[in-house]
Scaffold this motif. Structure first.
Motif, PDB file in Angstrom:
ATOM      1  N   ASN A   5       0.701  -1.120  -0.089  1.00  0.00           N
ATOM      2  CA  ASN A   5       0.136   0.163  -0.056  1.00  0.00           C
ATOM      3  C   ASN A   5       1.107   1.153  -0.047  1.00  0.00           C
ATOM      4  N   LEU A   6       2.071   1.049  -0.141  1.00  0.00           N
ATOM      5  CA  LEU A   6       2.839   2.227  -0.352  1.00  0.00           C
ATOM      6  C   LEU A   6       3.681   2.371  -1.651  1.00  0.00           C
ATOM      7  N   LEU A   7       3.460   3.338  -2.211  1.00  0.00           N
ATOM      8  CA  LEU A   7       4.283   3.462  -3.541  1.00  0.00           C
ATOM      9  C   LEU A   7       5.347   4.776  -3.315  1.00  0.00           C
ATOM     10  N   ILE A   8       6.365   4.079  -3.733  1.00  0.00           N
ATOM     11  CA  ILE A   8       7.805   5.228  -3.829  1.00  0.00           C
ATOM     12  C   ILE A   8       7.921   6.093  -5.269  1.00  0.00           C
ATOM     13  N   ALA A   9       7.872   7.158  -5.021  1.00  0.00           N
ATOM     14  CA  ALA A   9       7.898   7.954  -6.316  1.00  0.00           C
ATOM     15  C   ALA A   9       9.109   9.101  -6.281  1.00  0.00           C
ATOM     16  N   VAL A  10       9.961   8.943  -7.253  1.00  0.00           N
ATOM     17  CA  VAL A  10      11.053   9.723  -7.392  1.00  0.00           C
ATOM     18  C   VAL A  10      10.714  10.929  -8.641  1.00  0.00           C
ATOM     19  N   PHE A  11      10.839  12.059  -8.259  1.00  0.00           N
ATOM     20  CA  PHE A  11      10.661  13.265  -9.041  1.00  0.00           C
ATOM     21  C   PHE A  11      12.226  13.659  -9.704  1.00  0.00           C
ATOM     22  N   SER A  12      12.227  13.695 -10.902  1.00  0.00           N
ATOM     23  CA  SER A  12      13.560  13.566 -11.585  1.00  0.00           C
ATOM     24  C   SER A  12      13.775  14.905 -12.647  1.00  0.00           C
ATOM     25  N   TYR A  13      14.835  15.564 -12.901  1.00  0.00           N
ATOM     26  CA  TYR A  13      15.029  16.392 -13.890  1.00  0.00           C
ATOM     27  C   TYR A  13      16.642  16.577 -13.972  1.00  0.00           C
ATOM     28  N   ASN A  14      17.305  16.005 -14.924  1.00  0.00           N
ATOM     29  CA  ASN A  14      18.615  16.066 -15.244  1.00  0.00           C
ATOM     30  C   ASN A  14      19.677  15.954 -14.381  1.00  0.00           C
ATOM     31  N   MET A  15      19.451  15.050 -13.284  1.00  0.00           N
ATOM     32  CA  MET A  15      20.201  14.722 -12.391  1.00  0.00           C
ATOM     33  C   MET A  15      21.453  13.620 -12.605  1.00  0.00           C
ATOM     34  N   GLY A  16      21.245  12.865 -13.772  1.00  0.00           N
ATOM     35  CA  GLY A  16      22.283  11.691 -14.043  1.00  0.00           C
ATOM     36  C   GLY A  16      22.551  10.964 -13.094  1.00  0.00           C
ATOM     37  N   VAL A  17      23.847  10.957 -12.787  1.00  0.00           N
ATOM     38  CA  VAL A  17      24.679  10.068 -11.796  1.00  0.00           C
ATOM     39  C   VAL A  17      23.868  10.334 -10.564  1.00  0.00           C
ATOM     40  N   THR A  18      23.469  11.316  -9.950  1.00  0.00           N
ATOM     41  CA  THR A  18      22.762  11.408  -8.846  1.00  0.00           C
ATOM     42  C   THR A  18      21.367  10.693  -8.908  1.00  0.00           C
ATOM     43  N   LEU A  19      20.799  10.628  -9.675  1.00  0.00           N
ATOM     44  CA  LEU A  19      19.668   9.766 -10.096  1.00  0.00           C
ATOM     45  C   LEU A  19      19.859   8.318 -10.066  1.00  0.00           C
ATOM     46  N   GLY A  70       8.076  30.373 -17.342  1.00  0.00           N
ATOM     47  CA  GLY A  70       7.385  31.281 -16.213  1.00  0.00           C
ATOM     48  C   GLY A  70       7.579  30.323 -14.825  1.00  0.00           C
ATOM     49  N   LYS A  71       7.579  29.071 -14.918  1.00  0.00           N
ATOM     50  CA  LYS A  71       7.737  28.411 -13.612  1.00  0.00           C
ATOM     51  C   LYS A  71       9.174  28.069 -13.037  1.00  0.00           C
ATOM     52  N   ARG A  72       9.285  28.477 -11.632  1.00  0.00           N
ATOM     53  CA  ARG A  72      10.506  28.372 -11.043  1.00  0.00           C
ATOM     54  C   ARG A  72      11.146  26.899 -10.998  1.00  0.00           C
ATOM     55  N   HIS A  73      10.247  26.086 -10.707  1.00  0.00           N
ATOM     56  CA  HIS A  73      10.121  24.624 -10.458  1.00  0.00           C
ATOM     57  C   HIS A  73       9.891  23.748 -11.407  1.00  0.00           C
ATOM     58  N   GLY A  74       9.702  24.192 -12.763  1.00  0.00           N
ATOM     59  CA  GLY A  74       9.148  23.669 -13.822  1.00  0.00           C
ATOM     60  C   GLY A  74       7.928  23.100 -13.583  1.00  0.00           C
ATOM     61  N   ASN A  75       7.714  21.856 -13.795  1.00  0.00           N
ATOM     62  CA  ASN A  75       6.388  20.920 -13.705  1.00  0.00           C
ATOM     63  C   ASN A  75       6.201  20.411 -12.690  1.00  0.00           C
ATOM     64  N   LEU A  76       7.220  20.562 -11.528  1.00  0.00           N
ATOM     65  CA  LEU A  76       7.157  19.855 -10.324  1.00  0.00           C
ATOM     66  C   LEU A  76       5.867  19.566  -9.805  1.00  0.00           C
ATOM     67  N   TYR A  77       4.614  20.642  -9.528  1.00  0.00           N
ATOM     68  CA  TYR A  77       3.795  20.362  -8.787  1.00  0.00           C
ATOM     69  C   TYR A  77       2.495  19.828  -9.656  1.00  0.00           C
TER      70      TYR A  77
END
Length: 276
Positions: A5-19, A70-77
């Motif tokens: 009942n728990l899903l892990i979601a990773v939000f990603s943008y251009n992190m490469g090796v860190t991802l 115009g979005k400081r955090h891209g489409n994060l939200y």
């Protein structure tokens, strides 16, 4: 709370090796959990290669190609809203939201899940349990919950285990900006707590983008490749035996890796600069 009942979601943008480091730590320390990546249309070839390499092992890889103008955090939200809807629609009660500059350092074991569940069960207004180690600061110690709170207005963050039923019941739609979301949930009495046993943390000196351009450093030449060693059994035992009044501060309990000269800056920089 369990692997079903728990899903892990990773939000990603251009992190490469860190991802790659993030996903590897999940595979090692969170076996049995469904994992998805929500990518904000990464253009970095290394990140794209990481996503393709991990795609067969994940529950799903989603990409938002909408305009970010115009979005400081891209489409994060928008991405967070999409993953909340996806999780609820697929029968999950909890969504653990992570960022791609994070990693697990100890197992997301049933004992840990039970601890988080007890925090949720203690108050129907608990919206989130934040699984991160603490930075320097003053926190309220809550003996009855065996947890910590930053202040009474702490209600929401873009990282944490979120109760999806309570999110829906709140009537609040996650909007643009963590601060605005925090205020909206706080106005309705919702709370977010830090548990006695955190399991994950942001890596030191991750890659950072400013106005779409990669921020570079001649001194932190390995920026984006730093991380932590998984905690040993002895380290976890010592951490779990501490007094509740001892905050789970990341510098106290975690060992960094891939650092040589970077250790100097790691020791000297303020916590906010380590993750900025």
């Amino acid at each position: 709370m369990n692997t079903r009942n728990l899903l892990i979601a990773v939000f990603s943008y251009n992190m490469g090796v860190t991802l790659e480091n993030c996903l590897s730590s999940i595979a090692e320390l969170c076996p049995g959990f469904d994992v998805v990546v929500m990518d904000d249309a990464s253009g970095d070839p290394v990140t794209q290669a990481v996503l393709e390499r991990w795609r067969p092992r994940l529950k799903g890889v989603f990409t938002n190609t909408s305009s970010k103008d115009g979005k400081r955090h891209g489409n994060l939200y928008a991405n967070i809203r999409q993953m909340c809807d996806y999780a609820r629609g697929n029968g999950y009660r909890y969504l653990m939201m992570l960022q791609d500059d994070m990693q697990f350092v100890r197992p997301l074991s049933q004992d840990v899940l039970d601890q988080y569940q007890r925090i949720f069960a203690a108050n129907p207004k608990v919206l989130q349990v934040d699984p991160r180690f603490l930075r320097r600061g003053e926190f309220e110690v809550l003996p009855a919950l065996r947890a910590y709170r930053y202040d009474s207005g702490t209600s929401y963050a873009d990282v944490g285990v979120t109760d999806l039923e309570r999110l829906a019941e709140s009537g609040v739609e996650i909007g643009e900006g963590e601060r605005a979301n925090k205020q909206a949930f706080a106005d309705k009495g919702y709370q977010r707590y830090f548990p006695f046993t955190p399991v994950a943390m942001h890596v030191p000196f991750p890659q950072r983008y400013r106005n779409g351009a990669l921020k570079r450093s001649l001194l932190l030449w390995n920026r984006g490749k730093y991380g932590y060693h998984p905690m040993t059994a002895a380290e976890m035992k010592a951490m779990d035996a501490r007094d509740l009044a001892v905050y789970p501060h990341f510098r106290r309990f975690l060992r960094v890796k891939n650092m040589i000269l970077g250790r100097i800056f790691y020791r000297l920089k303020k916590d906010t600069s380590v993750f900025g």
